[in-house]
Design a protein around this motif. Structure first.
Motif, short mmCIF file in Angstrom:
data_model
loop_
_atom_site.label_atom_id
_atom_site.label_comp_id
_atom_site.label_asym_id
_atom_site.label_seq_id
_atom_site.Cartn_x
_atom_site.Cartn_y
_atom_site.Cartn_z
N ASP B 31 0.80 -1.22 0.00
CA ASP B 31 0.00 0.00 0.00
C ASP B 31 0.84 1.27 0.00
OD1 ASP B 31 -0.92 0.28 3.54
OD2 ASP B 31 0.99 -0.06 2.54
N TYR B 32 2.10 1.15 -0.30
CA TYR B 32 2.97 2.32 -0.38
C TYR B 32 4.02 2.04 -1.43
CZ TYR B 32 6.58 5.69 1.06
OH TYR B 32 7.53 6.68 1.09
N LEU B 46 15.03 9.34 -1.69
CA LEU B 46 13.60 9.26 -1.95
C LEU B 46 13.21 10.38 -2.91
CD1 LEU B 46 10.83 8.01 -1.32
CD2 LEU B 46 10.67 9.59 0.62
N ARG B 51 0.37 6.40 -2.64
CA ARG B 51 -0.47 5.42 -1.98
C ARG B 51 -1.55 4.99 -2.97
NH1 ARG B 51 -0.03 5.69 3.67
NH2 ARG B 51 -1.23 3.75 3.64
N LYS B 94 4.00 -2.76 2.76
CA LYS B 94 2.61 -2.98 3.17
C LYS B 94 2.41 -2.58 4.63
CE LYS B 94 3.64 -7.86 3.97
NZ LYS B 94 3.34 -9.25 3.57
N ASP B 95 1.20 -2.22 4.96
CA ASP B 95 0.82 -1.77 6.28
C ASP B 95 1.14 -2.86 7.30
OD1 ASP B 95 -0.14 -0.07 8.13
OD2 ASP B 95 -2.24 -0.42 7.70
N GLY B 96 1.63 -2.41 8.46
CA GLY B 96 1.96 -3.37 9.51
C GLY B 96 3.40 -3.80 9.51
N THR B 97 4.17 -3.39 8.47
CA THR B 97 5.58 -3.75 8.43
C THR B 97 6.45 -2.50 8.40
OG1 THR B 97 5.54 -3.91 6.02
CG2 THR B 97 5.16 -5.93 7.27
N ALA B 98 5.94 -1.45 8.99
CA ALA B 98 6.65 -0.17 9.01
C ALA B 98 7.07 0.18 7.60
CB ALA B 98 7.82 -0.22 9.99
N SER B 99 8.33 0.39 7.39
CA SER B 99 8.79 0.74 6.05
C SER B 99 9.60 -0.39 5.44
CB SER B 99 9.64 2.00 6.09
OG SER B 99 8.91 3.09 6.58
N LYS B 100 9.27 -1.62 5.73
CA LYS B 100 10.02 -2.74 5.18
C LYS B 100 9.75 -2.81 3.69
CE LYS B 100 10.76 -7.67 6.09
NZ LYS B 100 10.02 -8.44 5.09
N LEU B 101 10.70 -2.30 2.94
CA LEU B 101 10.52 -2.13 1.51
C LEU B 101 11.02 -3.32 0.72
CD1 LEU B 101 11.72 1.57 1.22
CD2 LEU B 101 9.40 0.78 0.85
N PHE B 103 12.30 -3.96 -3.05
CA PHE B 103 12.79 -3.14 -4.15
C PHE B 103 12.75 -3.88 -5.48
CE2 PHE B 103 14.58 0.77 -2.48
CZ PHE B 103 14.61 0.53 -1.12
#
Lengths: 110, 113
Positions: B31-32, B46, B51, B94-101, B103
């Motif tokens: 979602d991000y 960045l 969103r 995704k929501d709930g995983t902070a900013s675990k991106l 790539f």
């Protein structure tokens, strides 16, 4: 000046030696991350920490270890168990969704 | 399993042209969707993020287009300049995983005179 610092910029080690990469941030961010970057593979998450004294494995944690004793610091140790440690290592921190990266440390192991 | 696929691997655009980089994702929980710009020997910066509740976001010469049904998003660089020459990465979290991106593999952009 707020930001993320990584030291050293270049690091050389002999095979079989452990090495620790430094990451410090003064952004007052709760979460910190370590990524590894190899040519053609993008960035891969090694470890991340959302609060002090707590951290989780990422996608490629084998051969690496971390600690998070202070909010500002998140050092990464590349152990001799890491089979292919030569890479560009990036530290990041975040508040919410926006993640900010340090300048990186290029590690060469021969 | 690569959850974010990025194309093309490299791109050459003339000065003043439009650069377009595409990404596709598999996980509908994402979602991000940020885009990062990286110059050689530097950390990624960045650039712009979106969103899924909007289909487009513009910041200066940079625009993200988002297609939720197709699970695709793209970066458009208008009036491309030689100073835009860099590697661009898309990512998703995704929501709930902070900013675990997660790539994409990156696109090396070269803007020629």
């Amino acid at each position: 000046d707020g930001g993320i610092t990584q030291s050293p910029k270049y690091l050389f080690r002999k095979e079989g030696q452990n090495v620790t990469l430094s990451c410090e941030q003064n952004l007052n961010h709760d979460a910190m991350y370590w990524y590894r970057q190899d040519p053609g593979q993008g960035l891969r998450l090694i470890y991340y920490s959302q609060i002090v004294n707590d951290f989780q494995k990422g996608d490629i944690a084998e051969g690496y270890s971390v600690s998070r004793e202070k909010k500002e610091s998140f050092p990464l140790t590349v152990t001799s168990a890491q089979k292919n440690p030569t890479a560009f290592y990036l530290c990041a921190s975040s508040r919410g969704y926006e993640q900010y990266f340090g300048p990186g440390t290029r590690l060469t192991v021969t | 399993q690569q959850q974010v696929k990025q194309s093309p691997q490299s791109l050459i655009v003339q000065k003043g042209g439009i650069s377009i980089i595409n990404c596709a994702y598999e996980n509908t929980a994402f979602d991000y969707f940020p885009w990062y710009q990286q110059f050689p020997g530097k950390g990624p910066a960045l650039l712009i993020a979106i969103r899924p509740d909007v289909s487009e976001k513009k910041e200066g010469r940079f625009t993200i287009s988002f297609n939720k049904s197709a699970k695709q998003f793209s970066l458009h660089i208008m009036d491309s300049q030689p100073g835009d020459s860099a590697t661009y990465f898309c990512a998703a979290s995704k929501d709930g995983t902070a900013s675990k991106l997660t790539f994409g593999t990156g696109t090396r952009l070269q803007v020629t005179l």
